[in-house]
Design a protein around this motif. Structure first.
Motif, PDB file in Angstrom:
ATOM      1  N   GLN A  26      11.081   5.295   0.056  1.00  0.00           N
ATOM      2  CA  GLN A  26      11.350   3.967  -0.521  1.00  0.00           C
ATOM      3  C   GLN A  26      12.574   4.004  -1.437  1.00  0.00           C
ATOM      4  N   ILE A  27      12.739   5.097  -2.175  1.00  0.00           N
ATOM      5  CA  ILE A  27      13.918   5.235  -3.044  1.00  0.00           C
ATOM      6  C   ILE A  27      15.186   5.242  -2.203  1.00  0.00           C
ATOM      7  N   ILE A  28      15.173   5.985  -1.094  1.00  0.00           N
ATOM      8  CA  ILE A  28      16.353   6.016  -0.220  1.00  0.00           C
ATOM      9  C   ILE A  28      16.599   4.646   0.390  1.00  0.00           C
ATOM     10  N   LEU A  29      15.537   3.972   0.837  1.00  0.00           N
ATOM     11  CA  LEU A  29      15.689   2.635   1.431  1.00  0.00           C
ATOM     12  C   LEU A  29      16.258   1.627   0.441  1.00  0.00           C
ATOM     13  N   SER A  30      15.971   1.818  -0.845  1.00  0.00           N
ATOM     14  CA  SER A  30      16.456   0.867  -1.858  1.00  0.00           C
ATOM     15  C   SER A  30      17.981   0.872  -1.971  1.00  0.00           C
ATOM     16  N   LYS A  31      18.629   1.863  -1.392  1.00  0.00           N
ATOM     17  CA  LYS A  31      20.091   1.941  -1.432  1.00  0.00           C
ATOM     18  C   LYS A  31      20.755   1.039  -0.397  1.00  0.00           C
ATOM     19  N   THR A 118       3.174  -6.722  14.807  1.00  0.00           N
ATOM     20  CA  THR A 118       2.417  -5.545  14.393  1.00  0.00           C
ATOM     21  C   THR A 118       3.262  -4.599  13.551  1.00  0.00           C
ATOM     22  N   PHE A 119       4.454  -4.277  14.035  1.00  0.00           N
ATOM     23  CA  PHE A 119       5.223  -3.210  13.405  1.00  0.00           C
ATOM     24  C   PHE A 119       6.344  -3.692  12.482  1.00  0.00           C
ATOM     25  N   MET A 120       6.818  -4.917  12.649  1.00  0.00           N
ATOM     26  CA  MET A 120       7.904  -5.385  11.792  1.00  0.00           C
ATOM     27  C   MET A 120       7.452  -6.443  10.787  1.00  0.00           C
ATOM     28  N   THR A 121       6.274  -7.019  10.988  1.00  0.00           N
ATOM     29  CA  THR A 121       5.735  -7.946   9.991  1.00  0.00           C
ATOM     30  C   THR A 121       4.680  -7.241   9.156  1.00  0.00           C
ATOM     31  N   ILE A 122       3.695  -6.638   9.808  1.00  0.00           N
ATOM     32  CA  ILE A 122       2.620  -5.956   9.076  1.00  0.00           C
ATOM     33  C   ILE A 122       3.095  -4.622   8.518  1.00  0.00           C
ATOM     34  N   GLY A 123       3.803  -3.825   9.326  1.00  0.00           N
ATOM     35  CA  GLY A 123       4.244  -2.493   8.907  1.00  0.00           C
ATOM     36  C   GLY A 123       5.029  -2.460   7.605  1.00  0.00           C
ATOM     37  N   PRO A 124       6.156  -3.189   7.531  1.00  0.00           N
ATOM     38  CA  PRO A 124       6.943  -3.134   6.298  1.00  0.00           C
ATOM     39  C   PRO A 124       6.248  -3.759   5.084  1.00  0.00           C
ATOM     40  N   SER A 125       5.404  -4.745   5.311  1.00  0.00           N
ATOM     41  CA  SER A 125       4.758  -5.381   4.156  1.00  0.00           C
ATOM     42  C   SER A 125       3.730  -4.445   3.533  1.00  0.00           C
ATOM     43  N   SER A 126       3.119  -3.611   4.345  1.00  0.00           N
ATOM     44  CA  SER A 126       2.133  -2.614   3.897  1.00  0.00           C
ATOM     45  C   SER A 126       0.948  -3.225   3.157  1.00  0.00           C
ATOM     46  N   LYS A 127       0.697  -4.511   3.323  1.00  0.00           N
ATOM     47  CA  LYS A 127      -0.408  -5.143   2.599  1.00  0.00           C
ATOM     48  C   LYS A 127      -1.756  -4.575   3.024  1.00  0.00           C
ATOM     49  N   VAL A 153      -2.808  -2.472 -10.406  1.00  0.00           N
ATOM     50  CA  VAL A 153      -1.513  -2.995 -10.881  1.00  0.00           C
ATOM     51  C   VAL A 153      -0.428  -2.711  -9.841  1.00  0.00           C
ATOM     52  N   ALA A 154      -0.459  -1.505  -9.259  1.00  0.00           N
ATOM     53  CA  ALA A 154       0.507  -1.159  -8.208  1.00  0.00           C
ATOM     54  C   ALA A 154       0.421  -2.153  -7.054  1.00  0.00           C
ATOM     55  N   ASN A 155      -0.798  -2.499  -6.645  1.00  0.00           N
ATOM     56  CA  ASN A 155      -0.975  -3.457  -5.558  1.00  0.00           C
ATOM     57  C   ASN A 155      -0.464  -4.836  -5.935  1.00  0.00           C
ATOM     58  N   LEU A 156      -0.690  -5.257  -7.158  1.00  0.00           N
ATOM     59  CA  LEU A 156      -0.187  -6.559  -7.601  1.00  0.00           C
ATOM     60  C   LEU A 156       1.339  -6.599  -7.552  1.00  0.00           C
ATOM     61  N   ILE A 157       1.965  -5.467  -7.853  1.00  0.00           N
ATOM     62  CA  ILE A 157       3.426  -5.367  -7.752  1.00  0.00           C
ATOM     63  C   ILE A 157       3.845  -5.370  -6.282  1.00  0.00           C
ATOM     64  N   LEU A 158       3.187  -4.567  -5.472  1.00  0.00           N
ATOM     65  CA  LEU A 158       3.547  -4.450  -4.050  1.00  0.00           C
ATOM     66  C   LEU A 158       3.324  -5.757  -3.299  1.00  0.00           C
ATOM     67  N   ARG A 167      10.313  -3.274  -6.474  1.00  0.00           N
ATOM     68  CA  ARG A 167       8.852  -3.310  -6.485  1.00  0.00           C
ATOM     69  C   ARG A 167       8.229  -2.183  -5.676  1.00  0.00           C
ATOM     70  N   LEU A 168       8.865  -1.795  -4.565  1.00  0.00           N
ATOM     71  CA  LEU A 168       8.295  -0.727  -3.747  1.00  0.00           C
ATOM     72  C   LEU A 168       8.324   0.615  -4.474  1.00  0.00           C
ATOM     73  N   ILE A 169       9.389   0.846  -5.213  1.00  0.00           N
ATOM     74  CA  ILE A 169       9.495   2.097  -5.976  1.00  0.00           C
ATOM     75  C   ILE A 169       8.459   2.113  -7.096  1.00  0.00           C
ATOM     76  N   PHE A 170       8.397   1.044  -7.872  1.00  0.00           N
ATOM     77  CA  PHE A 170       7.413   0.979  -8.963  1.00  0.00           C
ATOM     78  C   PHE A 170       5.988   0.997  -8.419  1.00  0.00           C
ATOM     79  N   GLY A 171       5.753   0.238  -7.346  1.00  0.00           N
ATOM     80  CA  GLY A 171       4.412   0.159  -6.776  1.00  0.00           C
ATOM     81  C   GLY A 171       3.910   1.504  -6.287  1.00  0.00           C
ATOM     82  N   TYR A 172       4.743   2.233  -5.551  1.00  0.00           N
ATOM     83  CA  TYR A 172       4.291   3.526  -5.022  1.00  0.00           C
ATOM     84  C   TYR A 172       4.297   4.623  -6.085  1.00  0.00           C
TER      85      TYR A 172
END
Length: 196
Positions: A26-31, A118-127, A153-158, A167-172
């Motif tokens: 997630q840190i790399i993706l944030s770039k 399945t993979f581009m809506t559900i996958g990236p959201s990770s809900k 709290v992590a889930n509320l952020i995610l 949010r992904l960095i803080f959440g994970y």
């Protein structure tokens, strides 16, 4: 007794390493996409995500056999499957030499709901994935309340309920901290219960 506890310890360590690798991805993706597409010789970001979620599987299926696991295990495994599928598609995007071919591929698979949803809506959201992990953490209500609150709290952020940049960095990061606390407190309680 010592040999019975060994898999539990190994699975917990693999789980925490998996969350740490997922966080690294997630840190790399944030770039940004340009940074990700320029990675050589492999797409490090998505390999970190892929290896990270795979390392979670032994612990996910090893959680205590309680009501929370009956719900949390399937949700987490569905989430892991969606993330793996997303990573495979992202490897394909990364492999294309330019944005034009990526756009053509995107146009093609966006017309296939069984892949896209399945993979581009559900996958990236990770809900589903994060909800499963939260429910699994409830197995430790007696031993790890602080960790559970941190994971909540992590889930509320995610889930965008608590808006934060990165949010992904803080959440994970919070998910990693929460499960670390749960596993440490659970191990301490097990040791005290055995009178060691």
């Amino acid at each position: 007794m010592k040999n019975e506890k060994m898999p539990a310890v190994v699975y917990r360590i693999l789980f925490l390493i998996g969350v740490a690798l997922f966080l690294t991805g997630q840190i790399i993706l944030s770039k940004g996409n340009d940074y990700v597409y320029a990675q050589e010789p492999i797409d490090f970001a998505h390999w970190f995500l892929l290896v990270g979620v795979v390392l979670l599987i032994p612990q996910v299926v090893f959680f205590p056999k309680k009501i929370y696991s009956l719900i949390g295990i399937p949700l987490t495994l569905i989430g892991i499957t969606c993330i793996i599928g997303m990573c495979v598609l992202d490897f394909i995007w990364w492999s294309f030499p330019n944005q034009e071919t990526r756009n053509e591929f995107t146009k093609h698979i966006s017309q296939v709901p069984s892949i896209w949803k399945t993979f581009m809506t559900i996958g990236p959201s990770s809900k589903i994935f994060n909800l499963g992990l939260l429910i699994l953490s409830l197995n430790y209500l007696k031993k790890g309340k602080v960790g559970i609150v941190i994971i909540l709290v992590a889930n509320l952020i995610l889930w965008h309920i608590i808006p934060l940049p990165f949010r992904l960095i803080f959440g994970y990061a919070l998910t990693l901290i929460g499960f670390s606390i749960i596993f440490i407190q659970s191990t301490k309680k097990d040791v005290l219960d055995r009178g060691v």
